[in-house]
Motif scaffolding. Structure first.
Motif, short mmCIF file in Angstrom:
data_model
loop_
_atom_site.label_atom_id
_atom_site.label_comp_id
_atom_site.label_asym_id
_atom_site.label_seq_id
_atom_site.Cartn_x
_atom_site.Cartn_y
_atom_site.Cartn_z
N TYR A 9 54.56 32.73 21.86
CA TYR A 9 53.93 31.89 20.83
C TYR A 9 52.91 30.96 21.45
N GLN A 174 52.67 21.73 13.12
CA GLN A 174 52.47 22.64 12.00
C GLN A 174 52.20 24.07 12.45
N GLN A 175 51.64 24.23 13.65
CA GLN A 175 51.40 25.57 14.18
C GLN A 175 52.71 26.27 14.55
N ARG A 176 53.77 25.48 14.76
CA ARG A 176 55.00 26.05 15.28
C ARG A 176 56.21 25.91 14.37
N PHE A 177 56.14 25.01 13.40
CA PHE A 177 57.27 24.76 12.52
C PHE A 177 56.81 24.72 11.06
N PRO A 178 57.74 24.87 10.11
CA PRO A 178 57.40 24.65 8.70
C PRO A 178 56.89 23.22 8.50
N PHE A 179 56.11 23.02 7.44
CA PHE A 179 55.44 21.73 7.26
C PHE A 179 56.40 20.56 7.26
N TRP A 180 57.52 20.65 6.52
CA TRP A 180 58.40 19.48 6.40
C TRP A 180 59.04 19.10 7.73
N ILE A 181 59.31 20.07 8.56
CA ILE A 181 59.83 19.75 9.90
C ILE A 181 58.74 19.06 10.72
N ALA A 182 57.51 19.58 10.62
CA ALA A 182 56.37 18.97 11.32
C ALA A 182 56.13 17.54 10.84
N LYS A 216 48.32 17.21 4.19
CA LYS A 216 48.60 18.55 3.68
C LYS A 216 47.87 18.80 2.37
#
Length: 238
Positions: A9, A174-182, A216
């Motif tokens: 990744y 955001q490149q690596r996780f869903p938005f809410w986690i980011a 977002k």
């Protein structure tokens, strides 16, 4: 026979975890150290020999504002000279978002919600948070020169912090996780950065969440900068 190469990744992105951590550390601490050496330290040495409180307050305000400006300029230079960070940030340095009416609807809606949460929840749970932050920031002195305080802390600081937190950190996550986690991760780090008191940290986390959602919704960090400026201006004028 053709052999396909499976990339990790990080290899699919120009900014690896190592580069990300190094970039954030330089952007936040490196810029502060350089600014401190060239502006903060000379002003501190000069004011150490002064006795007039008003003169000390003036030079403290000048040093604070000048130091913040230098930090911002160092960060901007770093962003536009370091290609992986430049590629990460350029898509969200989107001024076209300011041409859309819905941007301002989101901006004032989230700002209003943030104020309501602060008044009815955070200030009730942490009644001394504002005083603790004022003490940590030495606002008793800096408040004597409101123009310099607003210029440094309500214009330069929001731009500087948004480039780091909703810029580098949120976009990388955001490149690596869903938005809410980011959003939660970047807002948590934003809260930790405001370690003046627990109440200030909780308030900063909530504000970070609103600004992450604003980014977002608008595909730009510029409205988040405006949100941050509005919040700081209101805080310092109240």
């Amino acid at each position: 026979m053709q052999h396909s190469v499976q990339l990790t990744y990080d290899q699919n992105h120009s900014l690896s975890w190592g580069k990300f951590v190094g970039s954030v550390l330089f952007a936040f601490f490196g810029a502060q150290i350089i600014s401190g050496l060239f502006i903060g330290l000379p002003f501190m040495i000069y004011t150490a020999g002064l006795s007039d409180k008003k003169t000390i307050a003036l030079y403290s305000s000048l040093g604070n504002t000048g130091g913040t400006l230098l930090q911002l300029l160092i960060l901007l230079l770093f962003i536009f000279k370091y290609e992986p960070i430049k590629k990460l940030l350029l898509p969200v340095l989107n001024f076209q978002a300011l041409q859309k009416v819905r941007t301002y609807i989101y901006l004032f809606l989230f700002f209003g919600l943030s104020i309501a949460i602060h008044i009815f929840i955070i200030s009730k749970l942490f009644p001394h948070a504002t005083q603790e932050q004022d003490l940590a920031l030495n606002l008793e002195n800096l408040n004597q020169y409101k123009i310099l305080l607003i210029l440094g802390s309500a214009i330069f600081v929001p731009i500087f912090e948004e480039l780091i937190f909703r810029g580098i950190i949120l976009q990388f996550f955001q490149q690596r996780f869903p938005f809410w986690i980011a959003a939660i991760g970047s807002s948590f780090i934003f809260g930790i950065a405001h370690i003046y008191s627990l109440g200030v940290m909780v308030g900063a986390f909530m504000m970070g969440m609103f600004m992450a959602v604003l980014c977002k919704k608008t595909n730009s960090i510029i409205p988040a900068m405006l949100f941050h400026m509005m919040n700081n201006t209101l805080a310092f004028l109240s």
